[in-house]
Scaffold this motif. Structure first.
Motif, PDB file in Angstrom:
ATOM      1  N   SER A  56       0.822  -1.210   0.000  1.00 58.28           N
ATOM      2  CA  SER A  56       0.000   0.000   0.000  1.00 58.28           C
ATOM      3  C   SER A  56       0.858   1.262   0.000  1.00 58.28           C
ATOM      4  N   VAL A  57       1.970   1.235   0.742  1.00 61.16           N
ATOM      5  CA  VAL A  57       2.844   2.406   0.792  1.00 61.16           C
ATOM      6  C   VAL A  57       3.430   2.690  -0.591  1.00 61.16           C
ATOM      7  N   THR A  58       3.817   1.636  -1.317  1.00 62.84           N
ATOM      8  CA  THR A  58       4.393   1.868  -2.648  1.00 62.84           C
ATOM      9  C   THR A  58       3.365   2.451  -3.601  1.00 62.84           C
ATOM     10  N   ARG A  59       2.095   2.102  -3.409  1.00 68.15           N
ATOM     11  CA  ARG A  59       1.053   2.664  -4.262  1.00 68.15           C
ATOM     12  C   ARG A  59       0.725   4.099  -3.885  1.00 68.15           C
ATOM     13  N   ALA A  60       0.961   4.469  -2.629  1.00 70.23           N
ATOM     14  CA  ALA A  60       0.611   5.803  -2.146  1.00 70.23           C
ATOM     15  C   ALA A  60       1.734   6.809  -2.322  1.00 70.23           C
ATOM     16  N   THR A  61       2.904   6.346  -2.772  1.00 66.78           N
ATOM     17  CA  THR A  61       4.064   7.232  -2.871  1.00 66.78           C
ATOM     18  C   THR A  61       4.701   7.116  -4.253  1.00 66.78           C
ATOM     19  N   PRO A  62       5.299   8.192  -4.762  1.00 70.57           N
ATOM     20  CA  PRO A  62       5.974   8.137  -6.063  1.00 70.57           C
ATOM     21  C   PRO A  62       7.298   7.381  -5.950  1.00 70.57           C
ATOM     22  N   PRO A  63       7.800   6.832  -7.063  1.00 70.63           N
ATOM     23  CA  PRO A  63       9.020   6.016  -7.038  1.00 70.63           C
ATOM     24  C   PRO A  63      10.237   6.719  -6.442  1.00 70.63           C
ATOM     25  N   ALA A  64      10.327   8.037  -6.585  1.00 68.90           N
ATOM     26  CA  ALA A  64      11.500   8.752  -6.068  1.00 68.90           C
ATOM     27  C   ALA A  64      11.414   9.027  -4.573  1.00 68.90           C
ATOM     28  N   ASP A  65      10.285   8.750  -3.972  1.00 69.63           N
ATOM     29  CA  ASP A  65      10.080   9.015  -2.550  1.00 69.63           C
ATOM     30  C   ASP A  65      10.866   7.990  -1.723  1.00 69.63           C
ATOM     31  N   PRO A  66      11.611   8.421  -0.704  1.00 63.67           N
ATOM     32  CA  PRO A  66      12.327   7.475   0.160  1.00 63.67           C
ATOM     33  C   PRO A  66      11.409   6.459   0.830  1.00 63.67           C
ATOM     34  N   LEU A  67      10.162   6.851   1.120  1.00 61.79           N
ATOM     35  CA  LEU A  67       9.214   5.892   1.679  1.00 61.79           C
ATOM     36  C   LEU A  67       8.950   4.764   0.689  1.00 61.79           C
ATOM     37  N   HIS A  68       8.806   5.115  -0.567  1.00 64.83           N
ATOM     38  CA  HIS A  68       8.582   4.134  -1.630  1.00 64.83           C
ATOM     39  C   HIS A  68       9.780   3.194  -1.746  1.00 64.83           C
ATOM     40  N   THR A  69      10.982   3.744  -1.695  1.00 64.07           N
ATOM     41  CA  THR A  69      12.194   2.943  -1.819  1.00 64.07           C
ATOM     42  C   THR A  69      12.306   1.933  -0.687  1.00 64.07           C
ATOM     43  N   CYS A  70      12.055   2.392   0.542  1.00 65.02           N
ATOM     44  CA  CYS A  70      12.143   1.503   1.699  1.00 65.02           C
ATOM     45  C   CYS A  70      11.084   0.415   1.634  1.00 65.02           C
ATOM     46  N   ALA A  71       9.846   0.796   1.301  1.00 70.69           N
ATOM     47  CA  ALA A  71       8.765  -0.182   1.218  1.00 70.69           C
ATOM     48  C   ALA A  71       9.023  -1.195   0.110  1.00 70.69           C
ATOM     49  N   SER A  72       9.553  -0.750  -1.019  1.00 66.57           N
ATOM     50  CA  SER A  72       9.854  -1.659  -2.129  1.00 66.57           C
ATOM     51  C   SER A  72      10.927  -2.671  -1.727  1.00 66.57           C
ATOM     52  N   ASP A  73      11.921  -2.203  -0.993  1.00 65.47           N
ATOM     53  CA  ASP A  73      12.987  -3.085  -0.531  1.00 65.47           C
ATOM     54  C   ASP A  73      12.435  -4.148   0.419  1.00 65.47           C
ATOM     55  N   LEU A  74      11.534  -3.750   1.309  1.00 64.43           N
ATOM     56  CA  LEU A  74      10.938  -4.698   2.240  1.00 64.43           C
ATOM     57  C   LEU A  74      10.008  -5.679   1.522  1.00 64.43           C
ATOM     58  N   LEU A  75       9.334  -5.211   0.476  1.00 60.60           N
ATOM     59  CA  LEU A  75       8.507  -6.124  -0.322  1.00 60.60           C
ATOM     60  C   LEU A  75       9.358  -7.199  -0.987  1.00 60.60           C
ATOM     61  N   ALA A  76      10.480  -6.785  -1.563  1.00 61.92           N
ATOM     62  CA  ALA A  76      11.375  -7.747  -2.201  1.00 61.92           C
ATOM     63  C   ALA A  76      11.894  -8.751  -1.177  1.00 61.92           C
ATOM     64  N   PHE A  77      12.182  -8.273   0.031  1.00 63.19           N
ATOM     65  CA  PHE A  77      12.612  -9.155   1.111  1.00 63.19           C
ATOM     66  C   PHE A  77      11.522 -10.172   1.431  1.00 63.19           C
TER      67      PHE A  77
END
Length: 303
Positions: A56-77
């Protein structure tokens, strides 16, 4: 919402996700993840919650947002923890009529992680009467129906009928609100809005009902220092279009921020619990803080 307020709320999300990243090892699946006597609530549930919130965080934030980056990394994990989906297939063979594997898988599928063989196997089981007739509480049933959709299973399901059997869907007397009802109503909203990603999923009569009573319920939970449920209600306020500006009591986010410790962790209730149960009593409320804050900040001014 002012830019300053949005920035403060984003800080809640940033700190909460940083805590999750620092504690990712605690979300990892142990050797008992496939055990017949394994504790699902201590293995698959935390990982599924992590995946759901981060999707949900990745959908609520643009790709360049640090929140998006952190959430994407945790999703991959989270996806790696499932063996890139292979463990879902093993679970389906071990427990073909268990719904929790599909519910966890659905959270990851919403973020684009898919395993076609697992989806095919689950679709086969879902065609049985045994699967369709599994007895579940209405809120859980609604969640399973939504998980089926995410997992590629499409059927003419009595979604409206199931909704109206939930606590929220029945528009109960507002004074009957208590802890279990609170968690039931938040999850009904999460299911209807695809965890904050789909506006317009909540029927008009439910929106009107929430507009009247959500502020009082949220204020009550904040006063009781029920941080976990408070964050879920804050996420509801950010997920349902049409709620009044005062749906969130003044100072609500300041109270959530004050309850976070220096690491970004948020206790479920009151003050931090027994250190030996630290992860158990912090992970869900901390993830809910990140979830609610990311959705809320997304409504405000650009930051």
């Amino acid at each position: 919402m002012t830019t300053t307020q949005a920035t403060e709320i984003r800080q809640v999300a940033r700190a909460a996700l940083a805590w999750a990243a620092a504690h990712r090892a605690d979300f990892a699946l142990g050797e008992d993840a496939l055990s017949a006597d394994g504790q699902v609530n201590g293995t698959w549930k935390p990982l599924g919650e992590l995946a759901q919130v981060c999707a949900s965080v990745t959908r609520a934030t643009p790709p360049a947002d640090p929140l998006h980056t952190c959430a994407s990394d945790l999703l991959a994990f989270a996806w790696r923890q499932t063996g890139d989906g292979e463990l879902f297939l093993l679970l389906q063979r071990l427990e073909p009529f268990a719904t929790y594997p599909l519910e966890v898988y659905a959270a990851l599928a919403a973020a684009g992680f898919r395993h076609p063989a697992y989806e095919a196997a689950t679709a086969t089981v879902a065609r049985t009467r045994g699967w369709r007739l599994t007895e579940q509480e209405p809120t859980r049933r609604l969640g399973v129906l939504k998980a089926e959709e995410r997992g590629g299973i499409h059927r003419d399901a009595p979604g409206e009928q199931v909704l109206r059997r939930t606590w929220l869907g029945g528009l109960p007397e507002p004074w009957t609100f208590e802890r279990s009802a609170g968690y039931a109503l938040t999850h009904v909203v999460f299911h209807l809005t695809d965890w904050g990603r789909a506006a317009g999923g909540v029927p008009c009569d439910l929106t009107s009902y929430l507009a009247h009573w959500l502020p009082a319920w949220l204020d009550t939970c904040l006063d009781a220092r029920m941080w976990d449920l408070s964050c879920e209600l804050l996420a509801v306020a950010a997920s349902v279009p049409g709620l009044p500006d005062d749906a969130v009591p003044a100072g609500a986010w300041e109270r959530i921020a004050a309850a976070q410790d220096a690491s970004g962790a948020l206790p479920e209730e009151g003050d931090p619990a027994d250190p030996e149960q630290y992860f158990t009593h912090h992970y869900h409320s901390t993830l809910m803080a990140a979830f609610a804050a990311a959705l809320t900040a997304g409504q405000g001014a650009p930051v």
